[in-house]
Design an enzyme around this catalytic site. Structure first.
Site, PDB file in Angstrom:
ATOM      1  N   ARG A  62     -72.651  42.735  13.924  1.00  0.00           N
ATOM      2  CA  ARG A  62     -72.311  41.352  14.245  1.00  0.00           C
ATOM      3  C   ARG A  62     -71.023  41.207  14.736  1.00  0.00           C
ATOM      4  NH1 ARG A  62     -71.966  35.922  11.406  1.00  0.00           N
ATOM      5  NH2 ARG A  62     -72.532  34.205  12.704  1.00  0.00           N
ATOM      6  N   HIS A  66     -69.911  39.579  18.315  1.00  0.00           N
ATOM      7  CA  HIS A  66     -68.643  38.724  18.309  1.00  0.00           C
ATOM      8  C   HIS A  66     -67.194  38.925  18.913  1.00  0.00           C
ATOM      9  CE1 HIS A  66     -70.829  35.195  15.747  1.00  0.00           C
ATOM     10  NE2 HIS A  66     -71.476  36.156  16.094  1.00  0.00           N
ATOM     11  N   ASN A  94     -67.813  31.757  13.433  1.00  0.00           N
ATOM     12  CA  ASN A  94     -67.234  32.890  12.665  1.00  0.00           C
ATOM     13  C   ASN A  94     -66.907  32.387  11.312  1.00  0.00           C
ATOM     14  OD1 ASN A  94     -67.580  34.607  14.930  1.00  0.00           O
ATOM     15  ND2 ASN A  94     -65.574  34.142  15.605  1.00  0.00           N
ATOM     16  N   HIS A 193     -81.515  41.051  15.410  1.00  0.00           N
ATOM     17  CA  HIS A 193     -81.991  40.241  14.361  1.00  0.00           C
ATOM     18  C   HIS A 193     -83.163  40.948  13.515  1.00  0.00           C
ATOM     19  CE1 HIS A 193     -80.102  36.307  16.465  1.00  0.00           C
ATOM     20  NE2 HIS A 193     -79.294  37.248  16.138  1.00  0.00           N
TER      21      HIS A 193
END
Length: 332
Positions: A62, A66, A94, A193
């Site tokens: 992740r 990001h 975040n 996911h």
């Protein structure tokens, strides 16, 4: 000033010419001569960290995502706040959510000991994401390396470009398109996911609002109803917003293709998972999801391809940016 920087980010994203030229400068085995043990150091430390805390696999993956979706894959997400610059870590998507910074810090420290000012934080993030996926049973791929680190972060960009957990399909498609990624990339990268967790605040809406988009309008065997009952037991109507639930209830610690089986049954945890099917009115995405749900090898191959593509977004190379000594701060 922040608005000006945000406008520049948008202009950069919409102009793919610079991105393509920069990504062409990335190569395999970039550190073979400069720092031969670089990939081994990253891999070993990721494996140790994930062994101690399996959740870190999803966290490191992740972090890379990001990072790349805000100004490009340049390690801007790792910068701490300083006077005149607010860290991306403080942005809504975040804050109190991103993890794994200490793992990156340790890897960077060891690499600086081995090869000072040689391996960028952006490349560390890229390698760590790959190794994290592999550590949980997922595919391994050869990463392109040679990125430089950014000299700034974008708090506004993090709030604008990182998809929300309740995004519509149209919003997701547009968001990925801004980054040079297509619908196929969106679907296969959503498969990340298959590992990780989400806080109740991220999916309460989808368990307390009975909308067709959350269960695909088909629940003959009450699978969605039962699933929703489980989620409600974890996340009551009020309170416990920071309680966690696994993104994949069946194999939460293993990187596999079960995510796609879940969303075909309307059992994706996030609203943005289920809209891949419920808002796919022409059936194109459903066909892709079926392919991944029935053939894990195809999913793994496609995932690796899209991860490489994502890792090339607006990279800094050559004389652009720098190699940070400490991933949290720009060099003095």
């Amino acid at each position: 000033m922040e608005h000006v920087k945000l406008l520049l980010i948008i202009i950069t994203i919409l102009s793919n010419a610079h991105t393509l030229k920069a990504s062409e400068l990335l190569v395999h085995e970039y550190y073979k001569e400069k720092c031969p043990l670089a990939e081994d150091i990253v891999r070993h430390n990721v494996e140790v960290a994930v062994f101690k805390d399996p959740r870190l696999a999803a966290s490191l993956l992740r972090l890379h995502f990001h990072d790349c979706f805000v100004m490009g894959c340049d390690a801007s997400v790792l910068l701490d706040s300083v006077e005149g610059m607010t860290s991306e870590k403080q942005a809504g998507p975040n804050l109190n959510s991103l993890r794994g910074f200490e793992v990156i810090d340790k890897i960077k420290y060891l690499l600086e000991e081995e090869c000072p000012l040689t391996v960028s934080c952006a490349d560390i993030l890229t390698m760590a994401a790959r190794d994290a996926v592999e550590s949980r049973g997922g595919p391994r791929w050869d990463v392109l390396l040679g990125r430089k680190d950014s000299l700034e972060s974008s708090f506004s960009g993090a709030n604008l470009f990182i998809p929300a957990p309740n995004s519509s399909l149209e919003s997701l498609i547009n968001n990925f398109k801004q980054q040079g990624l297509n619908i196929e990339d969106l679907v296969v990268l959503s498969g990340s996911h298959t590992i990780g967790r989400a806080r109740c605040v991220s999916f309460k809406q989808r368990i307390y609002e009975t909308k067709q988009e959350y269960y695909n309008g088909y629940d003959r065997y009450k699978r969605y109803t039962n699933f929703r009952r489980i989620l409600r037991s974890i996340c009551p109507v009020t309170g416990r917003d920071n309680k966690f639930a696994p993104l994949d209830f069946q194999t939460p610690k293993r990187f596999d293709n079960h995510y796609f089986i879940n969303i075909l049954e309307g059992k994706g945890l996030l609203g943005s998972d289920n809209v891949l099917i419920s808002q796919d009115f022409d059936g194109t995405i459903r066909d892709q999801v079926w392919g991944y749900a029935t053939n894990e090898k195809i999913f793994f191959a496609s995932f690796a391809k899209s991860m490489i593509k994502m890792g090339n977004i607006n990279v800094l190379t050559g004389d652009e940016g720098e190699i940070r000594r400490n991933c949290r701060f720009v060099n003095p």
